[in-house]
Structure formats: C-alpha cells, structure tokens
Motif scaffolding. Structure first.
Motif, mmCIF file in Angstrom:
data_model
loop_
_atom_site.group_PDB
_atom_site.id
_atom_site.type_symbol
_atom_site.label_atom_id
_atom_site.label_comp_id
_atom_site.label_asym_id
_atom_site.label_seq_id
_atom_site.Cartn_x
_atom_site.Cartn_y
_atom_site.Cartn_z
ATOM 1 N N THR A 141 -32.133 -31.380 -107.670
ATOM 2 C CA THR A 141 -30.681 -31.506 -107.787
ATOM 3 C C THR A 141 -29.974 -30.159 -107.783
ATOM 4 O OG1 THR A 141 -30.834 -31.570 -110.214
ATOM 5 C CG2 THR A 141 -30.835 -33.683 -109.045
ATOM 6 N N ALA A 142 -30.718 -29.050 -107.783
ATOM 7 C CA ALA A 142 -30.130 -27.710 -107.830
ATOM 8 C C ALA A 142 -30.160 -27.057 -106.454
ATOM 9 C CB ALA A 142 -30.881 -26.841 -108.840
ATOM 10 N N LEU A 143 -29.375 -26.002 -106.288
ATOM 11 C CA LEU A 143 -29.404 -25.236 -105.047
ATOM 12 C C LEU A 143 -30.590 -24.289 -105.004
ATOM 13 C CD1 LEU A 143 -25.681 -24.202 -104.441
ATOM 14 C CD2 LEU A 143 -26.982 -25.975 -103.274
ATOM 15 N N ALA A 144 -30.892 -23.667 -106.157
ATOM 16 C CA ALA A 144 -31.964 -22.669 -106.180
ATOM 17 C C ALA A 144 -32.442 -22.456 -107.611
ATOM 18 C CB ALA A 144 -31.467 -21.348 -105.593
ATOM 19 N N VAL A 145 -33.655 -21.926 -107.729
ATOM 20 C CA VAL A 145 -34.222 -21.541 -109.027
ATOM 21 C C VAL A 145 -34.336 -20.024 -109.037
ATOM 22 C CG1 VAL A 145 -36.207 -21.715 -110.565
ATOM 23 C CG2 VAL A 145 -35.485 -23.707 -109.230
ATOM 24 N N ARG A 146 -33.656 -19.378 -109.982
ATOM 25 C CA ARG A 146 -33.668 -17.918 -110.050
ATOM 26 C C ARG A 146 -34.828 -17.405 -110.913
ATOM 27 N NH1 ARG A 146 -28.106 -16.276 -109.285
ATOM 28 N NH2 ARG A 146 -27.700 -16.813 -107.102
ATOM 29 N N ASP A 147 -35.158 -18.145 -111.969
ATOM 30 C CA ASP A 147 -36.184 -17.680 -112.894
ATOM 31 C C ASP A 147 -36.793 -18.900 -113.577
ATOM 32 O OD1 ASP A 147 -37.746 -15.801 -114.198
ATOM 33 O OD2 ASP A 147 -36.407 -15.739 -115.931
ATOM 34 N N GLU A 148 -38.066 -18.775 -113.970
ATOM 35 C CA GLU A 148 -38.753 -19.903 -114.604
ATOM 36 C C GLU A 148 -39.928 -19.375 -115.416
ATOM 37 O OE1 GLU A 148 -41.217 -23.937 -113.191
ATOM 38 O OE2 GLU A 148 -40.023 -22.782 -111.745
#
Length: 327
Positions: free
Chosen positions: A259-266
């Motif tokens: 559902t998100a555009l991108a993952v920056r950090d995890e």
C-alpha cells in the motif's frame, strides 16, 4: 467486424460440434437474431452449415468440412502476445481478439493434439477473479473504444488527445506523445511525454481519446521496462509525499509495503515487530493505507497522522459503542 465474427462462428462449430443459437450468441457476444442472420449468410456463401431440429438440436457443420480461415489479424496476434496475462488483454481492449485468436490457434492444431489440449485446459484455472477468501481481485474498467484509440496512437506513433480526470480533479483535455502501455496488478497505464516531461496516465481515468495525424515526438525504439522504472522513480520523489515511521507486525509486512510508494528504512525491534520508514503519496493516502491494517500497524510519527487515525477510531467507537443499531 462481421467477417471476423463469421470466421469465429465457423471455428466454434468445427471445434465443438453442435451448438444452439443461444450458445453461439453467448460465445460471440451478439444477439440470437444476429447469429441466425450470420448462419443464413454462411449457408448462402456455400459453407455447409445446417440446422438440426428437436430438443437437442442446433447448428452443425458437415463432419468432413475443412477450412483455411485460420490466419490471424493484427489485434489477434497482439492478443496472443499478451495472453500470459488474462487481465492484461482485457485492460488493453483485446479480450474479444484474444478469444477469436485462440479459436484460430486451436483450429490449426492436429486433431489428436487439439483434443488433448482441450482436455488439459479444463484442468487449469489461471488468474481467477477472486482469491481463497472470496475477495474480488480489483481490475480497472476501461472503455474498449477509448483503449482502442490509445492503442492506435501508441502503435502508429501519433500524438494523442486525452480527456483525463485525475483524483479529485475536473477532467481536462491534453495532448501527449504516447510511449507505451503497461499493466500492473489489474491496473492499466499509458506512459507518455507532455512538453518533453514524463507523464503516467491511468487508463481507467481516461474519459475520451483521439489519435491525431501529427507524428509523436519520441524515439523509434524504447526499453519499456526501464521507462516504467524511471516514471516510478519520478513519481516517488515528487508531489506532497509523506514519510511515516511505523511499527508493523512481521506477518503483515508485505501487505503494508503493497500500500506504500516506497520503503526508506527497515529494521527488526526487540519487541518482535518491525520498525519501518515508508513513503506515501500524501497525508490522505497515508491515513487511508494505514487504516486498512488496523492494529497490525502503528504510526509512530508524524504526530498529526497519529491524531487523524485516533479521531477516526474514536468516531467509529462512539458509533458502535452502545446499544443496538437505530431503527
């Protein structure tokens, strides 16, 4: 159009044997009256189509009849190219062409192979409309007439006039240089440029389209996969995007990412949940997306988004908090 339909009618009778007018009408997506007129036209042209009366009657071809009417037209050949995705052919307005092409393809097979292929096809279901939880797969509805005009402009290399209505926007006409068509998870997109700038248009939001005579300003060849990645990168770095810090149940990680555009950090946290920094198109998109994940995802920042979700949950709790539903 009628010539293609007559060919399809003949091939249906060759492959399936006796068929009623109603069954032919369903397959060809026309009225029963049209089928009767088509059968009359075929008989007048000398093709051995005849009617069998009675409870189990219908139309049949003479058993030894052979036909060379298996040549594919442009749209049918194109439909076979995209046949790996049933939804792709539908989104690009090629559903009927795919059905016609498959009839011709099956008819070209040797008889024994044709029968074994037909039996095997009954054992395969590819990309059904619902999953095991009976959730309907979301697929964009796109006008065949609109997408046919867009296809023509893309393949002929012509400029394209679009009446396009973005989210919460009044429809506007614009002229674009089409590059290619993409389908992703049941949604179709037109990649184009406008005044030299990259643009991405969702097909279901195109209200009308007209291919122009003027040649499109674009390279003769294109790497569509790379172009799609570039358009995505541009989308993810512009506009009013919001970066949200959340904690997520690992079991729901993939659904959140979808559902998100991108993952920056995890990173994994000591409590067993994930800490993720994710990007959404705007605050409205972030609130809508994270509300879908209920208690499996919690917003840590920004505070404004936490407050919005709290207010929404409080309103819902009050509505369902006491007593039976109002009459």
């Amino acid at each position: 159009m009628r010539a293609d339909r007559l060919v399809s009618l003949v091939l249906l009778l060759r492959q399936r044997g006796r068929m009623t007018a109603d069954a032919l009408a369903r397959e060809l997506r026309v009225s029963t009256r049209t089928v009767l007129r088509d059968v009359e036209a075929l008989s007048a042209a000398g093709l051995p189509v005849y009617a069998e009366r009675g409870r189990h009657g219908g139309f049949v071809l003479l058993p030894d009849f052979q036909t060379a009417l298996t040549g594919l037209n442009h749209d049918e050949a194109l439909a076979l190219v995209v046949a790996g995705s049933r939804r792709g052919s539908q989104l690009f307005g090629l559903g009927s062409a795919l059905a016609s092409a498959m009839l011709k393809l099956v008819d070209a097979l040797p008889e024994g192979l044709r029968e074994s292929a037909a039996g095997a096809a009954q054992r395969l279901l590819i990309d059904p409309e619902t999953d095991l939880l009976s959730r309907r797969v979301a697929t964009d509805e796109v006008s065949d007439a609109v997408v046919a005009e867009i296809r023509h402009a893309v393949f002929a290399g012509r400029k394209l006039n679009l009446s396009y209505a973005g989210a919460d926007q009044v429809p506007k006409w614009r002229t674009v240089d089409p590059i290619g068509l993409v389908t992703v998870r049941g949604q179709g997109y037109l990649l184009a440029t406008r005044y030299g700038a990259d643009r991405t248009y969702r097909l279901s939001l195109v209200l009308a389209a007209k291919a122009l005579d003027e040649p499109a300003q674009r390279p003769d060849t294109v790497d569509l996969d790379r172009t799609w990645q570039e358009h995505n990168a541009q989308l993810r770095t512009g506009g009013d995007q919001v970066t949200v810090l959340i904690r997520v149940d690992p079991a729901r990680r993939d659904q959140v990412v979808d559902t998100a555009l991108a993952v920056r950090d995890e990173e994994a946290h000591a409590d067993g949940w994930l800490r993720m920094s994710v990007v959404f198109q705007d605050a409205r998109h972030a609130e809508w997306a994270l509300w879908q994940h209920s208690t499996c995802a919690e917003v840590l920042a920004p505070q404004g988004l936490r407050t919005s979700l709290h207010n929404r949950a409080a309103t819902l709790a009050i509505r369902y908090g006491g007593g039976p539903a109002p009459e």
